[in-house]
Scaffold this motif. Structure first.
Motif, PDB file in Angstrom:
ATOM      1  N   ALA A   1     -32.435  -8.424  -1.051  1.00  0.00           N
ATOM      2  CA  ALA A   1     -33.548  -8.205  -0.127  1.00  0.00           C
ATOM      3  C   ALA A   1     -34.826  -8.096  -0.934  1.00  0.00           C
ATOM      4  CB  ALA A   1     -33.325  -6.943   0.709  1.00  0.00           C
TER       5      ALA A   1
ATOM      6  N   SER B   1     -29.435 -12.964   0.804  1.00  0.00           N
ATOM      7  CA  SER B   1     -30.053 -12.108   1.823  1.00  0.00           C
ATOM      8  C   SER B   1     -29.301 -12.193   3.139  1.00  0.00           C
ATOM      9  CB  SER B   1     -31.522 -12.495   2.014  1.00  0.00           C
ATOM     10  OG  SER B   1     -31.649 -13.749   2.658  1.00  0.00           O
TER      11      SER B   1
ATOM     12  N   TRP C   1     -37.492 -10.111  -5.073  1.00  0.00           N
ATOM     13  CA  TRP C   1     -36.080 -10.122  -4.685  1.00  0.00           C
ATOM     14  C   TRP C   1     -35.302  -9.154  -5.569  1.00  0.00           C
ATOM     15  CZ3 TRP C   1     -34.153 -12.017  -0.386  1.00  0.00           C
ATOM     16  CH2 TRP C   1     -34.807 -13.060   0.264  1.00  0.00           C
TER      17      TRP C   1
ATOM     18  N   GLU D   1     -31.168 -16.879  -3.409  1.00  0.00           N
ATOM     19  CA  GLU D   1     -31.668 -15.600  -2.912  1.00  0.00           C
ATOM     20  C   GLU D   1     -31.635 -15.529  -1.385  1.00  0.00           C
ATOM     21  OE1 GLU D   1     -35.272 -18.157  -4.089  1.00  0.00           O
ATOM     22  OE2 GLU D   1     -33.274 -17.660  -4.860  1.00  0.00           O
TER      23      GLU D   1
ATOM     24  N   THR E   1     -29.234  -5.672  -3.250  1.00  0.00           N
ATOM     25  CA  THR E   1     -29.071  -4.478  -2.425  1.00  0.00           C
ATOM     26  C   THR E   1     -27.963  -3.608  -3.019  1.00  0.00           C
ATOM     27  OG1 THR E   1     -27.442  -5.555  -1.016  1.00  0.00           O
ATOM     28  CG2 THR E   1     -29.770  -5.730  -0.359  1.00  0.00           C
TER      29      THR E   1
END
Length: 423
Positions: A202, A196, A209, A192, A212
């Protein structure tokens, strides 16, 4: 706007509309009791979030009667306006504040305050939320429209739609093979955290989490479940019109092209290659040469730009590819970013979706005929539009055309080269 006395008087006579708001100023105990600071902030922000306008203090809105403001109270009213702009609006506003006089019903000149608000480069929040002007009133901006407004104005540099987490989607909706192709081969980061850094994941407001928008578009095969318009609708028509005259099917082929964006781009090129007509000519040294209707490098650049720079905040809007006997039309949702115009496209470069374009710049081209042009889907040098215009014009003799419709969709028309049947 309504800068002259005669224009302002005529607008008052007609009453409030999208560009004019009238407010009586009330006093009690020597202090301003109306309008409130919060109410003023809402009205001013609504104008700034729309197309601008004029707020006139000292005129009653229903009767449209000029009541005026006592001269010794003008400073107090102006201070209230400044407090509303600086304390109750984020980011603050700076309207033009003009003191002037207008005749009341008896012809006596009365002092009023004219507040002129321009259409802002930002999106402004006031105590009532995010408001805009609808006719003679202010209304909350709908969530999808608000997202587009952030994209269109300067705050898009701070809040980018392609970097926002997608509600309901989980990291399990990402395909590891798809997202890891963008990651360094050696990394000790948790998945994760790594995603990111790539702007593919994000945390949402609850700290969860989420993928996006960019993460789903390039790291998932099921992005359309969460972003319904994230596909290319391709149709090849018979003839030169959407519904040609005559009998028989009016479509030769149709396909909804889904999947990761790089796959969509290559499949759209394959769709055009399969459905365009080919002419041929004999060579003096023997043999023949195929003459396509469209330059495939230009098609590739056009489709890439369409999916990379479109506005994904427009729910349900999709890229549309229309292939006719004499032209190719490509429709991309969204207005042009950062004050660009169709005329300035060959000369300027601006990315609405920076995370998305950055990822596409790492996607290798697996089509051998296109890989000779460059190694990756995007090169971020801003040459795509020039390639579309120049290579297409060399082939067909007619320069492609860009048109913007209603500030919400960009249309590109690439004209076809003549075939043997047309020659």
């Amino acid at each position: 706007m309504f800068a002259t006395r005669s224009e302002l008087l005529e607008k008052i006579r007609l009453g409030e509309d999208t560009f004019l708001e009238l407010k009586e100023v009330k006093f009690a105990g020597g202090k301003v009791r109306g309008p409130s600071q919060e109410g003023l902030a809402d009205e001013l922000a609504a104008f700034a979030n729309s197309s601008g306008g004029v707020l006139l203090l000292g005129v009653e809105d229903t009767s449209r009667e000029v009541l005026g403001i006592p001269v010794d109270k003008l400073d107090d009213v102006e201070q209230l306006v400044r407090q509303a702009c600086e304390q109750s609006i984020k980011p603050p506003l700076a309207p033009i504040i003009e003191r002037m006089t207008l005749p009341d019903g008896s012809g006596v000149e009365q002092p009023v305050l004219r507040l002129a608000i321009e259409r802002s480069l930002f999106v402004h929040q006031s105590p009532g939320g995010y408001l805009h002007r609808v006719g003679s009133s202010k209304r909350p901006i709908a969530p999808d429209q608000l997202a587009r407004l952030f994209q269109q104005r300067s705050q898009s540099r701070l809040i980018r739609f392609d970097e926002t987490p997608v509600p309901r989607a989980t990291l399990g909706d990402l395909n590891e093979a798809l997202w890891r192709r963008f990651a360094p081969q050696r990394s000790s980061d948790a998945p994760e955290v790594l995603m990111s850094k790539l702007a593919m994941a994000a945390r949402d407001e609850q700290g969860e989490w989420r993928p996006t928008v960019a993460g789903l578009l390039l790291g998932s095969s099921v992005a359309q479940q969460f972003l319904p318009g994230a596909f290319i609708q391709a149709v090849a028509y018979q003839g030169k019109d959407v519904v040609p005259t005559g009998e028989g099917a009016y479509q030769r082929d149709a396909q909804d092209i889904v999947g990761p964006l790089d796959q969509q781009i290559l499949e759209a090129c394959a769709f055009v290659r399969k459905n365009m007509q080919m002419a041929a000519r004999k060579l003096a040294q023997g043999g023949r040469e195929d003459l396509p209707q469209f330059d495939m490098l230009a098609v590739f650049e056009a489709v890439t730009n369409a999916v990379a720079h479109r506005d994904y905040s427009m729910a349900g809007a999709k890229v549309r590819l229309r292939l006719f006997d004499d032209r190719l039309e490509l429709y991309s949702p969204g207005m042009l970013p950062n004050t660009m115009t169709p005329e300035s496209l060959p000369f300027r470069q601006a990315a609405r979706n920076e995370a998305l374009t950055s990822l596409l710049a790492r996607c290798p081209i697996v089509d051998d005929t296109l890989a000779a042009h460059r190694q990756h889907i995007m090169d971020k040098r801003g040459e795509g539009v020039s390639i579309v215009l120049e290579t297409s014009e060399r082939l067909s003799g007619k320069r492609p055309e860009y048109q913007l419709s209603d500030d919400s969709e960009l249309k590109l028309t690439i004209f076809a080269a003549a075939t043997e049947q047309e020659a």
